[in-house]
Design a protein around this motif. Structure first.
Motif, PDB file in Angstrom:
ATOM      1  N   SER A   5      54.015 -83.420  10.202  1.00  7.01           N
ATOM      2  CA  SER A   5      54.219 -84.827   9.857  1.00  7.01           C
ATOM      3  C   SER A   5      55.186 -84.961   8.680  1.00  7.01           C
ATOM      4  O   SER A   5      55.999 -85.890   8.634  1.00  7.01           O
ATOM      5  N   PRO A  62      49.966 -95.716   8.659  1.00  2.00           N
ATOM      6  CA  PRO A  62      49.347 -95.087   9.834  1.00  2.00           C
ATOM      7  C   PRO A  62      50.351 -94.249  10.625  1.00  2.00           C
ATOM      8  O   PRO A  62      51.546 -94.568  10.663  1.00  2.00           O
ATOM      9  N   GLU A  64      50.770 -93.113  14.435  1.00  4.30           N
ATOM     10  CA  GLU A  64      50.237 -93.413  15.764  1.00  4.30           C
ATOM     11  C   GLU A  64      50.862 -92.498  16.811  1.00  4.30           C
ATOM     12  O   GLU A  64      52.064 -92.228  16.767  1.00  4.30           O
ATOM     13  N   THR A 104      50.613 -82.180  17.130  1.00  3.96           N
ATOM     14  CA  THR A 104      49.466 -82.827  16.493  1.00  3.96           C
ATOM     15  C   THR A 104      49.839 -83.345  15.117  1.00  3.96           C
ATOM     16  O   THR A 104      50.647 -82.729  14.400  1.00  3.96           O
ATOM     17  N   LYS A 107      46.141 -88.881  10.923  1.00  2.00           N
ATOM     18  CA  LYS A 107      46.103 -90.298  11.284  1.00  2.00           C
ATOM     19  C   LYS A 107      46.913 -91.176  10.333  1.00  2.00           C
ATOM     20  O   LYS A 107      47.217 -92.326  10.660  1.00  2.00           O
ATOM     21  N   ALA A 108      47.251 -90.651   9.148  1.00  2.00           N
ATOM     22  CA  ALA A 108      47.995 -91.457   8.178  1.00  2.00           C
ATOM     23  C   ALA A 108      48.891 -90.558   7.335  1.00  2.00           C
ATOM     24  O   ALA A 108      48.616 -89.363   7.155  1.00  2.00           O
TER      25      ALA A 108
END
Length: 307
Positions: A5, A62, A64, A104, A107-108
């Motif tokens: 991420s 968030p 998503e 993967t 969530k935030a």
């Protein structure tokens, strides 16, 4: 998940600010990288991108994951082209990043904790950016602080003066190395003169032949050249024995009509050696298959044969 991420966020930040596209990425065991489509990245650009990425993280926006059809793609401003048109999965940070991805993610954005750019370098026509996220930022801080603390002790200087002090130490070292090199040259000149004074007559020429132990090839070469340059009608045969190896340098003054390259090439097979040079100075080395004394005798025979 944090590193992946963080890569999305950092790539999007760089794209938003400078339109540099991410062409590839690697999630390493300790450090991650992205290759961005530019030939240069400035310090200011890197700081801006890192600041924007961390602001997105701190806002805890968030993240998503959404499955969409090809027809629905027109509703999203994708950061890069998709590699598939079936089973399309988007990873979305609203109003910031829309990217096709099957990986993967948390969530935030806040779960990424932080992004830190470590350094960057040229990689073919792109720039490779090295970075870490999450706990790895803390680990990097710990490791770097440990090194800094060690250097402050070694250099007896506070952190803010480490660069200045290190540069001063390096400059002093360069000056001392130059002094040492000058002294070595003077010593070698003196040694060469002593060897010239002790030269023996050999076939109507002066001959310097010496067997050393643990001398460097550079010193042998300098001695050979100095001897040949500082007197007439002289030949120098210098051998060195070290770690079951034999090195040799053969030189002669300009007025001696012997090809030293040919001489050395004739004896190198005796020690399974390699080497070469010019007709005035040649060098080589090989295994200690015979004693240095035996090799010196062979060199003298070759010189006699080349008269």
């Amino acid at each position: 998940m944090r590193q992946h991420s963080g890569q999305h966020i950092l790539s999007a930040a760089i794209d938003h600010l400078f339109s540099y596209k991410t062409v590839s990425f690697h999630l390493g065991k300790e450090i991650c990288t992205i290759d961005i489509e530019t030939t240069n990245l400035s310090e200011d650009e890197a700081l801006q991108a890192e600041k924007l990425a961390n602001s997105i993280i701190q806002e805890n926006q968030p993240i998503e994951a959404k499955w969409v059809t090809e027809n629905e793609l027109e509703n999203y401003s994708l950061r890069k082209e998709l590699s598939v048109l079936d089973n399309i999965r988007l990873v979305i940070i609203p109003d910031f990043d829309y990217n096709g991805c099957g990986g993967t993610h948390p969530k935030a954005t806040g779960e990424v904790s932080a992004v830190k750019i470590l350094h960057w370098e040229k990689q073919k026509k792109n720039i490779r950016v090295y970075f870490v996220c999450g706990n790895r930022v803390i680990q990097q801080l710990h490791e770097k602080h440990k090194v800094i603390q060690s250097l402050t002790t070694i250099l007896s200087a506070p952190q803010e003066k480490l660069e200045e002090t290190a540069n001063r130490v390096l400059q002093n070292t360069k000056e001392l190395e130059k002094i040492i090199d000058d002294l070595k040259m003077k010593f070698l000149d003196h040694e060469a003169n002593q060897l010239i004074n002790g030269a023996k007559e050999f076939n109507n020429q002066k001959l310097v032949k010496v067997i050393f132990t643990n001398r460097s090839m550079a010193e042998l070469q300098q001695l050979g050249k100095t001897i040949a340059a500082n007197t007439d009608n002289i030949i120098a045969l210098l051998l060195n024995e070290q770690n079951n190896k034999i090195q040799l340098v053969c030189s002669r003054s300009k007025d001696v009509n012997i090809n030293m390259n040919n001489v050395i090439k004739q004896v190198l097979p005796l020690i399974n050696g390699k080497g070469g040079g010019s007709d005035s100075v040649a060098q080589g080395g090989g295994e200690r298959t015979i004693s240095p004394e035996e090799l010196m005798n062979e060199l003298c025979k070759e010189i006699s044969g080349n008269e």
